[in-house]
Design an enzyme around this catalytic site. Structure first.
Site, PDB file in Angstrom:
ATOM      1  CE  LYS A 122      -1.835  -8.758   9.816  1.00  0.00           C
ATOM      2  NZ  LYS A 122      -2.867  -8.116   8.988  1.00  0.00           N
ATOM      3  CG  ASP A 218       1.578  -7.864   8.237  1.00  0.00           C
ATOM      4  OD1 ASP A 218       0.513  -7.849   8.866  1.00  0.00           O
ATOM      5  OD2 ASP A 218       1.671  -8.310   7.070  1.00  0.00           O
ATOM      6  CE  LYS A 222      -0.159 -10.916   6.779  1.00  0.00           C
ATOM      7  NZ  LYS A 222      -0.177  -9.987   5.626  1.00  0.00           N
TER       8      LYS A 222
END
Length: 451
Positions: A122, A218, A222
């Site tokens: 990602k 993180d 996404k």
């Protein structure tokens, strides 16, 4: 790429017509990579039957080949440290190295060599996605990355293909299992953040360096991918506003519980009149909201589209085997395309949508101050809110007392205010003004309230 027509002779399978194995190269043999190799090797015959042509793991690249010796399903004769060789001598390259710089080099090299690419990276896609998508389309190969968002959840493929005839207007959800586990444990057990983080690391739910998860990066990666695919425009990690969960305390959890709410870290992307926005932040949601029942490492994502209306995707958002399931699913899809002599749909980023300013989005906020318990405090704080044009919807002083403050003999109380909808910049300027009052101490807690 125009598909080639594959004609099957009566009574002869496609596999019999072309028995040449599709070569799969794996870059990275860690938690997800090792499980991906296991599924490909152990399900070799099943996968061949589903693809219509044999498939074979022909190369595994990693920094230390000895690390793969504990995985008996990996043939040691195909393990190498020559990553570029594997990347440029395969029909399908699975990139599970992580990071951006080195991974980008190998992915682009694989594409240039004519290989299709499957990745779960990602961070790579959030930073260089549009470049990689364009390179794959120009070369006539596939790029698939289902495991990059939501782990095992089939989410990106429906977003990329099933909803391509609709107009997606917004998406929000829980897309990071580590932070969801931490907040869940804090809620259920009443523990402080640091204690739960240590427990999560001991159990393998959090990395030794958990910064990417707990600071929200993180989830932000996404969010960038979600916005890019959903709105057909380039959205990178630099366009995402990020706030993690490191400032969430047991007092925040207790206050939320008292109001029949829970705290979740959300990724929210919207395409509105002001433009596209992508944000990650902790928010208060009602205990009856479907996201409130998403526990542990599970993920859930809501999609709103004009014709389809509301959709929800739910499942395992982390873990070696669940993530490997999504990776191998992509491998099978790409292998089917190779067997049929075609590629899947490209990623059309045909729009150049403006990015919405941070003050374009309005929300209700819950703000918790630590105050000296004396007359006139509430009135003075309310005056500052009014001066900044922020309307107060509710007040709660019936919260657990905090410790005494240095230089103050009285008790320090918690005061929690919930606002009507306002923009974030105005809200934070208001909070800053309140903090300057001599009877306000410590750091305030600021949480959005999900509708």
């Amino acid at each position: 790429m125009v598909p080639k027509i594959a004609v099957q002779q009566k009574g002869i399978s496609v596999a019999d017509q072309n028995a040449t194995p599709i070569r799969v190269g794996l870059l990275g043999a860690g938690t997800v990579g090792s499980q991906t190799a296991r599924l490909i090797v152990e399900q070799k015959d099943e996968l061949a039957a589903r693809i219509g042509r044999p498939i074979e793991l022909t190369g595994v690249a990693c920094l230390d080949p000895k690390e793969t010796e504990r995985f008996p399903w990996i043939d040691q004769s195909i393990v190498t440290t020559d990553t570029m060789s594997v990347a440029t001598n395969s029909d399908i390259v699975i990139e599970l190295i992580g990071g951006t710089t080195v991974a980008r080099k190998f992915v682009l090299a694989a594409i240039e060599s004519g290989a299709s690419v499957v990745t779960a990276n990602k961070a790579l896609l959030a930073k260089y996605g549009p470049e990689i998508y364009a390179a794959a389309e120009a070369k006539g190969v596939d790029i698939y990355f289902e495991a990059a968002v939501g782990g095992a959840i089939p989410f990106l493929r429906p977003l990329r293909e099933s909803l391509v005839g609709d107009k997606v207007t917004s998406m929000l959800g829980i897309v990071n299992g580590t932070t969801n586990y931490i907040l869940d444990e804090m809620t259920v057990k009443g523990l402080q953040f640091d204690d739960v983080l240590k427990d999560a690391q001991a159990k393998g739910y959090a990395e030794a360096d958990p910064t990417g998860d707990i600071e929200g990066y993180d989830a932000a990666n996404k969010a960038a991918i979600m916005a890019t695919l959903g709105f057909h425009t380039s959205v990178t990690i630099d366009d995402v506003s990020v706030e993690g969960i490191t400032n969430i305390t047991a007092d925040d959890i207790a206050a939320a519980t008292a109001e029949h709410k829970v705290i979740k870290l959300l990724a929210v992307v919207e395409n509105g009149e002001a433009g596209v926005s992508a944000r990650v932040y902790p928010a208060l949601i009602d205990e009856n909201h479907p996201l409130a029942s998403v526990h542990g490492s599970f993920n859930a994502i809501f999609v709103k589209a004009e014709a389809a209306d509301d959709l929800m995707f739910y499942g395992r958002g982390a873990g070696g085997a669940p993530t490997a399931s999504a990776v191998v699913g992509d491998v099978v899809t790409v292998a089917r395309h190779i067997a049929a002599g075609c590629t899947g749909p490209s990623i059309p980023l045909y729009k150049d949508l403006k990015k919405a300013p941070i003050n374009a989005s309005k929300a209700a906020f819950a703000v918790r101050f630590l105050i000296h318990d004396k007359p006139g405090v509430l009135a003075a704080i309310a005056t500052e809110f009014a001066r900044n044009g922020v309307s107060i919807n509710g007040v709660n002083q019936d919260l657990k007392p905090s410790l005494k403050a240095p230089g103050y003999d009285g008790e320090v109380q918690q005061l929690r205010l919930v606002t009507h909808a306002t923009d974030e910049i105005t809200l934070r300027e208001t909070v800053k003004a309140v903090q300057a009052l001599d009877f306000v101490t410590g750091q305030p807690s600021i949480l959005r309230v999900l509708d």
